[in-house]
Design a protein around this motif. Structure first.
Motif, PDB file in Angstrom:
ATOM      1  N   ASP A 182     -10.207 -13.521   9.242  1.00 29.76           N
ATOM      2  CA  ASP A 182     -11.277 -12.961   8.420  1.00 29.76           C
ATOM      3  C   ASP A 182     -11.676 -11.552   8.831  1.00 29.76           C
ATOM      4  O   ASP A 182     -12.726 -11.054   8.456  1.00 29.76           O
ATOM      5  CB  ASP A 182     -12.508 -13.881   8.466  1.00 29.76           C
ATOM      6  N   HIS A 183     -10.843 -10.853   9.625  1.00 32.27           N
ATOM      7  CA  HIS A 183     -11.146  -9.481  10.011  1.00 32.27           C
ATOM      8  C   HIS A 183     -10.666  -8.510   8.937  1.00 32.27           C
ATOM      9  O   HIS A 183      -9.968  -8.885   8.008  1.00 32.27           O
ATOM     10  CB  HIS A 183     -10.482  -9.148  11.357  1.00 32.27           C
ATOM     11  N   ARG A 184     -11.077  -7.251   9.083  1.00 31.77           N
ATOM     12  CA  ARG A 184     -10.602  -6.222   8.172  1.00 31.77           C
ATOM     13  C   ARG A 184      -9.155  -5.890   8.539  1.00 31.77           C
ATOM     14  O   ARG A 184      -8.853  -5.541   9.678  1.00 31.77           O
ATOM     15  CB  ARG A 184     -11.476  -4.962   8.285  1.00 31.77           C
ATOM     16  N   HIS A 185      -8.222  -6.010   7.612  1.00 32.29           N
ATOM     17  CA  HIS A 185      -6.803  -5.903   7.920  1.00 32.29           C
ATOM     18  C   HIS A 185      -6.322  -4.455   7.820  1.00 32.29           C
ATOM     19  O   HIS A 185      -6.779  -3.689   6.979  1.00 32.29           O
ATOM     20  CB  HIS A 185      -6.006  -6.809   6.985  1.00 32.29           C
ATOM     21  N   ARG A 186      -5.341  -4.130   8.683  1.00 35.30           N
ATOM     22  CA  ARG A 186      -4.927  -2.739   8.848  1.00 35.30           C
ATOM     23  C   ARG A 186      -3.419  -2.652   9.035  1.00 35.30           C
ATOM     24  O   ARG A 186      -2.805  -3.484   9.712  1.00 35.30           O
ATOM     25  CB  ARG A 186      -5.643  -2.147  10.063  1.00 35.30           C
ATOM     26  N   ALA A 196      -0.159   2.838  -1.897  1.00 37.00           N
ATOM     27  CA  ALA A 196      -0.654   2.186  -3.117  1.00 37.00           C
ATOM     28  C   ALA A 196      -0.496   0.676  -3.033  1.00 37.00           C
ATOM     29  O   ALA A 196      -1.404  -0.080  -3.413  1.00 37.00           O
ATOM     30  CB  ALA A 196       0.094   2.733  -4.333  1.00 37.00           C
ATOM     31  N   GLY A 197       0.640   0.230  -2.534  1.00 37.34           N
ATOM     32  CA  GLY A 197       0.868  -1.203  -2.432  1.00 37.34           C
ATOM     33  C   GLY A 197      -0.071  -1.893  -1.457  1.00 37.34           C
ATOM     34  O   GLY A 197      -0.691  -2.923  -1.779  1.00 37.34           O
ATOM     35  N   PHE A 198      -0.194  -1.340  -0.272  1.00 36.65           N
ATOM     36  CA  PHE A 198      -1.043  -1.973   0.747  1.00 36.65           C
ATOM     37  C   PHE A 198      -2.522  -1.949   0.346  1.00 36.65           C
ATOM     38  O   PHE A 198      -3.228  -2.950   0.497  1.00 36.65           O
ATOM     39  CB  PHE A 198      -0.855  -1.287   2.098  1.00 36.65           C
ATOM     40  N   THR A 199      -2.991  -0.805  -0.129  1.00 36.27           N
ATOM     41  CA  THR A 199      -4.412  -0.735  -0.476  1.00 36.27           C
ATOM     42  C   THR A 199      -4.731  -1.627  -1.672  1.00 36.27           C
ATOM     43  O   THR A 199      -5.804  -2.230  -1.742  1.00 36.27           O
ATOM     44  CB  THR A 199      -4.837   0.716  -0.763  1.00 36.27           C
ATOM     45  N   SER A 200      -3.808  -1.746  -2.628  1.00 30.90           N
ATOM     46  CA  SER A 200      -4.054  -2.624  -3.771  1.00 30.90           C
ATOM     47  C   SER A 200      -4.095  -4.086  -3.356  1.00 30.90           C
ATOM     48  O   SER A 200      -4.707  -4.917  -4.042  1.00 30.90           O
ATOM     49  CB  SER A 200      -2.986  -2.417  -4.847  1.00 30.90           C
ATOM     50  N   ALA A 201      -3.448  -4.400  -2.217  1.00 33.34           N
ATOM     51  CA  ALA A 201      -3.494  -5.770  -1.699  1.00 33.34           C
ATOM     52  C   ALA A 201      -4.708  -5.997  -0.804  1.00 33.34           C
ATOM     53  O   ALA A 201      -4.893  -7.097  -0.281  1.00 33.34           O
ATOM     54  CB  ALA A 201      -2.213  -6.076  -0.934  1.00 33.34           C
ATOM     55  N   GLY A 202      -5.510  -4.943  -0.593  1.00 34.34           N
ATOM     56  CA  GLY A 202      -6.723  -5.097   0.192  1.00 34.34           C
ATOM     57  C   GLY A 202      -6.585  -4.760   1.662  1.00 34.34           C
ATOM     58  O   GLY A 202      -7.450  -5.109   2.471  1.00 34.34           O
ATOM     59  N   MET A 203      -5.524  -4.047   2.021  1.00 34.59           N
ATOM     60  CA  MET A 203      -5.297  -3.713   3.430  1.00 34.59           C
ATOM     61  C   MET A 203      -5.584  -2.227   3.666  1.00 34.59           C
ATOM     62  O   MET A 203      -5.158  -1.368   2.885  1.00 34.59           O
ATOM     63  CB  MET A 203      -3.863  -4.048   3.830  1.00 34.59           C
ATOM     64  N   ASP A 204      -6.303  -1.906   4.743  1.00 35.88           N
ATOM     65  CA  ASP A 204      -6.535  -0.507   5.109  1.00 35.88           C
ATOM     66  C   ASP A 204      -5.261   0.095   5.695  1.00 35.88           C
ATOM     67  O   ASP A 204      -4.474  -0.595   6.354  1.00 35.88           O
ATOM     68  CB  ASP A 204      -7.665  -0.407   6.138  1.00 35.88           C
ATOM     69  N   ASP A 262      -2.407  -5.206  11.961  1.00 36.46           N
ATOM     70  CA  ASP A 262      -1.720  -6.430  11.557  1.00 36.46           C
ATOM     71  C   ASP A 262      -0.253  -6.191  11.267  1.00 36.46           C
ATOM     72  O   ASP A 262       0.540  -7.131  11.246  1.00 36.46           O
ATOM     73  CB  ASP A 262      -2.384  -7.001  10.298  1.00 36.46           C
ATOM     74  N   LEU A 263       0.096  -4.936  11.043  1.00 28.04           N
ATOM     75  CA  LEU A 263       1.450  -4.611  10.608  1.00 28.04           C
ATOM     76  C   LEU A 263       1.719  -3.139  10.868  1.00 28.04           C
ATOM     77  O   LEU A 263       0.813  -2.311  10.827  1.00 28.04           O
ATOM     78  CB  LEU A 263       1.575  -4.901   9.099  1.00 28.04           C
ATOM     79  N   GLY A 264       2.982  -2.817  11.164  1.00 25.52           N
ATOM     80  CA  GLY A 264       3.414  -1.428  11.303  1.00 25.52           C
ATOM     81  C   GLY A 264       4.583  -1.162  10.374  1.00 25.52           C
ATOM     82  O   GLY A 264       5.434  -2.036  10.171  1.00 25.52           O
ATOM     83  N   LEU A 284       9.695  -2.734   9.330  1.00 28.05           N
ATOM     84  CA  LEU A 284       8.401  -3.385   9.492  1.00 28.05           C
ATOM     85  C   LEU A 284       8.271  -3.978  10.890  1.00 28.05           C
ATOM     86  O   LEU A 284       9.221  -4.555  11.427  1.00 28.05           O
ATOM     87  CB  LEU A 284       8.226  -4.494   8.451  1.00 28.05           C
ATOM     88  N   PHE A 285       7.070  -3.840  11.459  1.00 28.62           N
ATOM     89  CA  PHE A 285       6.755  -4.404  12.770  1.00 28.62           C
ATOM     90  C   PHE A 285       5.534  -5.321  12.652  1.00 28.62           C
ATOM     91  O   PHE A 285       4.584  -5.009  11.922  1.00 28.62           O
ATOM     92  CB  PHE A 285       6.444  -3.299  13.785  1.00 28.62           C
ATOM     93  N   GLY A 286       5.574  -6.419  13.388  1.00 33.04           N
ATOM     94  CA  GLY A 286       4.435  -7.319  13.425  1.00 33.04           C
ATOM     95  C   GLY A 286       3.345  -6.790  14.333  1.00 33.04           C
ATOM     96  O   GLY A 286       3.495  -5.753  14.986  1.00 33.04           O
ATOM     97  N   PRO A 287       2.220  -7.502  14.436  1.00 34.33           N
ATOM     98  CA  PRO A 287       1.099  -7.040  15.266  1.00 34.33           C
ATOM     99  C   PRO A 287       1.434  -6.937  16.748  1.00 34.33           C
ATOM    100  O   PRO A 287       0.743  -6.240  17.488  1.00 34.33           O
ATOM    101  CB  PRO A 287       0.016  -8.096  15.009  1.00 34.33           C
TER     102      PRO A 287
END
Length: 445
Positions: A40-44, A64-72, A94-96, A113-116
């Motif tokens: 439930d944290h703010r995702h980045r 555009a893709g990440f922000t439209s999905a709600g991720m900073d 959360d992701l790189g 892509l990299f995980g957290p």
């Protein structure tokens, strides 16, 4: 499992041709953003890129893709791939994402892509994202759309981390180093890190213009570096690739030194100091038999994996090894990084050079490689390796090498290429069997 988008190292292809289009990039952002919104944290997400022309376009699509999905989104600009992995962890993201086609020409691009935890994604994560790319996007409510911002001190953070991996009791004072950054992602950070450690730095490949990345410079073409090293009488030359996760070294005589020699140098040195873990080194099936024999003289094993630094890292994590890599220059030192890092590996090599007090051409030649030849055959489509004539040529080559060498045939995971490699005691035989197999593949293709 058949993949539509992901290859051996993320998604890669020619820009503006599927799958490397802005539309696909946006959908990758939407799918990955939805998949990694856990808790439930703010995702980045942290996004970096190299210097190729299409980087801005792909960056905008991913944002555009990440922000439209709600991720900073945190944008760090041109940075090495290992820097993005490091920043993903240090920023608690959360992701790189790294936008790069590594050593490929400028007209290609890719998405890594990299995980957290800073490691490349698992097969399960990639499969879930693939499914999401082709599904209807899960868009965030308008009030929960993500925000994007740029971080100005990312380069300084990475330089600090890289320098922290260098032995504290050493400096590079008096060492003349030529650094070739391939007009790529490390064009600022690599020369700066070397200078801050005291080296006299001569830089080439540090004038990116969007289309000159890897063009006559970098780890895949060391000719310019070799000329510069001999011209300025440098102690050593360092070549990185476009996203700086590869390293090839040039000694003081202008001779290129590949990843096998560097793994031997570092593995043996760390073993002598008692800091080598796992009792050996991890490399791929492409590494020279000379490396295996040299390690064996010190009681160390060479663990072989399929081609790809991802496979090397998986074996390192399973077996507790801390030195691994590829002949092509991916060097993974897991004490200091979660992925291949050309600059970290270069500093470890420079540390050994300072400690030894010997010329690079003496120190870096750790073993005599067996004759080995690799050729690539480009194909437009189909399955040339399934052709009966190709199978026959391969069988004949293996019979001729039996007991004296080996033959390795594989499809590239990132390009439409068949790679043919042979190795053995007889250089003439090695050259002949490679040519014969390549001719058969070329006819079938």
């Amino acid at each position: 499992m058949t993949r539509r988008y992901f290859g051996t190292d993320g998604i890669r292809g020619r820009t503006n041709e599927s799958p490397m289009t802005p539309e696909v990039a946006m959908r990758v952002g939407q799918a990955a953003g939805a998949h990694f919104q856990r808790g439930d944290h703010r995702h980045r997400v942290v996004i970096g890129k190299d210097t190729r022309l299409s980087g801005y376009m792909m960056e905008s699509a991913l944002v555009a893709g990440f922000t439209s999905a709600g991720m900073d989104v945190v944008l760090v600009g041109p940075m090495p791939t290992p820097a993005v992995a490091m920043l993903t962890r240090s920023m608690r993201a959360d992701l790189g994402v790294m936008i790069s086609a590594s050593h490929n020409p400028y007209y290609d691009n890719g998405i890594k892509l990299f995980g957290p935890d800073g490691y490349k994604l698992s097969d399960a994560d990639e499969a879930a994202i693939e499914a999401g790319i082709d599904a209807s996007p899960r868009l965030a409510p308008s009030a929960e759309i993500g925000r994007a911002r740029r971080v100005d001190d990312a380069q300084g953070r990475y330089i600090h981390a890289v320098k922290s991996a260098f032995p504290e009791h050493l400096r590079l004072d008096g060492l003349r180093v030529v650094i070739d950054c391939a007009n790529g992602a490390a064009y600022k950070v690599a020369p700066e890190a070397l200078w801050e450690l005291g080296a006299e730095v001569i830089s080439i490949g540090v004038s990116p213009n969007g289309t000159n990345i890897n063009d006559g410079v970098g780890s895949t073409d060391t000719s310019a570096l070799r000329r510069k090293v001999t011209e300025v009488r440098a102690d050593i030359g360092i070549a990185l690739d476009g996203d700086a996760d590869r390293l090839i070294v040039v000694d003081d005589l202008g001779q290129a030194v590949d990843g096998d020699q560097l793994m031997a140098l570092l593995g043996l040195a760390w073993a002598r100091r008692g800091t080598l873990h796992g009792g050996g080194v991890v490399a791929t099936v492409m590494s020279n038999l000379g490396l295996e024999r040299r390690l064996a003289t010190a009681g160390l094993e060479l663990v072989r994996t399929p081609v790809g630094d991802r496979h090397v890292l998986e074996a390192m994590r399973r077996g507790g090894y801390n030195v691994g890599g590829e002949q092509s220059g991916h060097i993974i030192l897991s004490d200091h990084a979660t992925t291949g890092d050309g600059l970290v590996a270069a500093l470890q090599v420079l540390g050994e050079l300072v400690e030894a007090g010997r010329p690079a051409h003496e120190l870096l030649r750790q073993f005599e490689p067996l004759p080995q030849r690799l050729k690539n055959v480009r194909f437009a489509g189909g399955q040339p390796l399934e052709h009966e004539a190709v199978k026959g040529a391969i069988a004949a080559a293996e019979a001729r090498l039996a007991g004296t060498g080996r033959l390795l045939i594989r499809k590239s995971g990132t390009e439409p290429l068949i790679r043919v490699m042979a190795e053995g005691e007889d250089a003439a035989l090695v050259e002949t069997v490679v040519d014969e197999v390549c001719d058969a593949v070329r006819r079938a293709a």
